[in-house]
Design an enzyme around this catalytic site. Structure first.
Site, short mmCIF file in Angstrom:
data_model
loop_
_atom_site.label_atom_id
_atom_site.label_comp_id
_atom_site.label_asym_id
_atom_site.label_seq_id
_atom_site.Cartn_x
_atom_site.Cartn_y
_atom_site.Cartn_z
N MET A 135 0.85 -1.20 0.00
CA MET A 135 0.00 0.00 0.00
C MET A 135 0.88 1.25 0.00
SD MET A 135 -3.39 -0.93 2.13
CE MET A 135 -2.73 -0.63 3.75
N GLN A 153 -2.48 -12.13 7.90
CA GLN A 153 -2.68 -11.84 6.47
C GLN A 153 -1.96 -12.87 5.61
OE1 GLN A 153 -2.77 -7.84 4.43
NE2 GLN A 153 -0.65 -8.36 4.00
N GLN A 161 6.13 -11.30 7.33
CA GLN A 161 5.58 -12.02 8.49
C GLN A 161 4.95 -11.07 9.51
OE1 GLN A 161 8.15 -14.87 10.61
NE2 GLN A 161 6.76 -14.64 12.37
N MET A 182 9.24 -2.83 11.48
CA MET A 182 9.01 -1.76 10.51
C MET A 182 7.55 -1.79 10.05
SD MET A 182 12.22 -0.63 8.84
CE MET A 182 13.84 -0.84 9.50
N HIS A 192 9.64 -3.46 3.16
CA HIS A 192 9.21 -3.67 1.77
C HIS A 192 10.43 -3.89 0.86
CE1 HIS A 192 5.77 -1.10 3.29
NE2 HIS A 192 5.14 -2.16 2.83
N VAL A 218 11.20 -7.34 9.22
CA VAL A 218 12.41 -6.52 9.34
C VAL A 218 12.18 -5.53 10.50
CG1 VAL A 218 13.92 -4.86 8.19
CG2 VAL A 218 12.92 -6.75 6.90
N GLN A 227 -10.40 -2.56 2.36
CA GLN A 227 -9.92 -3.26 3.56
C GLN A 227 -9.88 -2.35 4.79
OE1 GLN A 227 -6.02 -4.03 1.49
NE2 GLN A 227 -5.20 -3.82 3.56
N LEU A 234 6.59 3.03 1.56
CA LEU A 234 7.49 1.88 1.65
C LEU A 234 8.66 2.14 2.59
CD1 LEU A 234 7.58 0.86 -2.13
CD2 LEU A 234 5.99 0.14 -0.34
#
Ligand code: PAF
Length: 285
Positions: free
Chosen positions: A32, A158, A153, A189, A39, A181, A63, A35
């Site tokens: 989305m 999701q 993760q 993040m 990402h 990350v 969503q 970033l």
């Protein structure tokens, strides 16, 4: 810049067709936007395994629930384009709502709705969230037709929902879950971290700290899920700006709460820090 930005479904199809004609396999990172390094690592994961990497940047309205942060969600296409370029991405698909949902009127349209796995955890607080995610991801998969798609993760539920959807609907791709990350201090993040002021940022560390605490207890032999989640709750409660939405230990396949912890158990949590809702998770083994 090597990366190309396109806004139409037809242009994505054309670019992907040309890449395939060159014998390249297609990797896909749906996002989305706004970033960050998390990402970038997904894009790098894809470029390592695939000859052509498509990144979608689309703040998907279906969503978000009423009163959620759809309007204020950060939109930073220029910076995002640079990040994707640096990470080696080939194509950015940044559609408008009109391009994505030309035939939908309100709730009238075709929806992809996974019955299991979606009502608990995130789904309990955000009732139509996963229906929006599974629908837009199905549409994006149909547009890009990737061989592999990469998800972080950090959004554990999701990932599991999309993996299950792809299996149930025989989608011809592999859904890859990549490690979360974190900043050096442990904070996962997230595009929503920009909402935090400096004090909230400090207190947001309680999410990753509770996961460390849970792992320590597990490593010392504790297997009782209630005891571990109680210790996690206690740690969060000692942070005045933090308010628990949920803290649970669940099985990684069923996402159902477990009483006794084993190697498939994942601690998952959602916590408001100020008005910002943050999530995190981790295996305990
Ligand atoms: O994780 C996200 O950013 C979104 O939920 C996704 C998968 C891009 C669907 O809009």
């Amino acid at each position: 810049m090597a990366v190309t930005v396109v806004k139409s479904v037809a242009d994505v199809r054309k670019a992907v067709k040309a890449a395939r004609a060159k014998g390249l396999n297609i990797g896909f990172v749906p996002t989305m936007g706004a970033l960050h390094e998390g990402h970038a690592s997904l894009v790098r994961h894809s470029t390592k395994e695939c000859g052509y990497t498509v990144v979608s940047i689309y703040v998907n309205p279906t969503q978000f629930g009423a009163g959620e942060d759809f309007d204020k969600y950060p939109r930073t296409l220029d910076a995002d384009t640079k990040l994707v370029d640096k990470a080696g991405g080939s194509l950015i698909f940044a559609p408008t709502d009109r391009e994505m949902y030309p035939n939908y009127r309100g709730a009238d349209g075709t929806w992809v709705d996974l019955v299991g796995l979606t009502k608990q955890l995130e789904g309990a607080s955000r009732p139509h969230h996963f229906r929006g995610v599974t629908t837009v991801v199905t549409k994006l998969f149909n547009i890009v037709q990737p061989d592999k798609a990469y998800f972080g993760q950090k959004d554990f539920q999701q990932c599991r929902v999309i993996q299950r959807m792809a299996a149930d609907l025989d989608m011809p791709l592999e859904v890859v879950m990549c490690q979360t990350v974190r900043e050096a201090n442990g904070l996962a993040m997230s595009s929503r971290n920009v909402y935090l002021n400096p004090e909230q940022r400090k207190q947001a560390l309680c999410l990753s700290q509770t996961l460390t605490k849970a792992r320590e207890l597990y490593a010392r032999g504790e297997r009782n899920a209630e005891k571990i989640s109680a210790a996690m709750r206690e740690l969060i409660a000692s942070h005045p700006l933090a308010r628990i939405d949920y803290v649970e230990i669940v099985d990684h396949d069923t996402l159902a709460s477990v009483a006794e912890i084993n190697e498939s158990s994942v601690a998952v949590l959602a916590v408001f820090v100020g008005t910002t809702r943050l999530i995190d998770n981790g295996y305990l083994k």
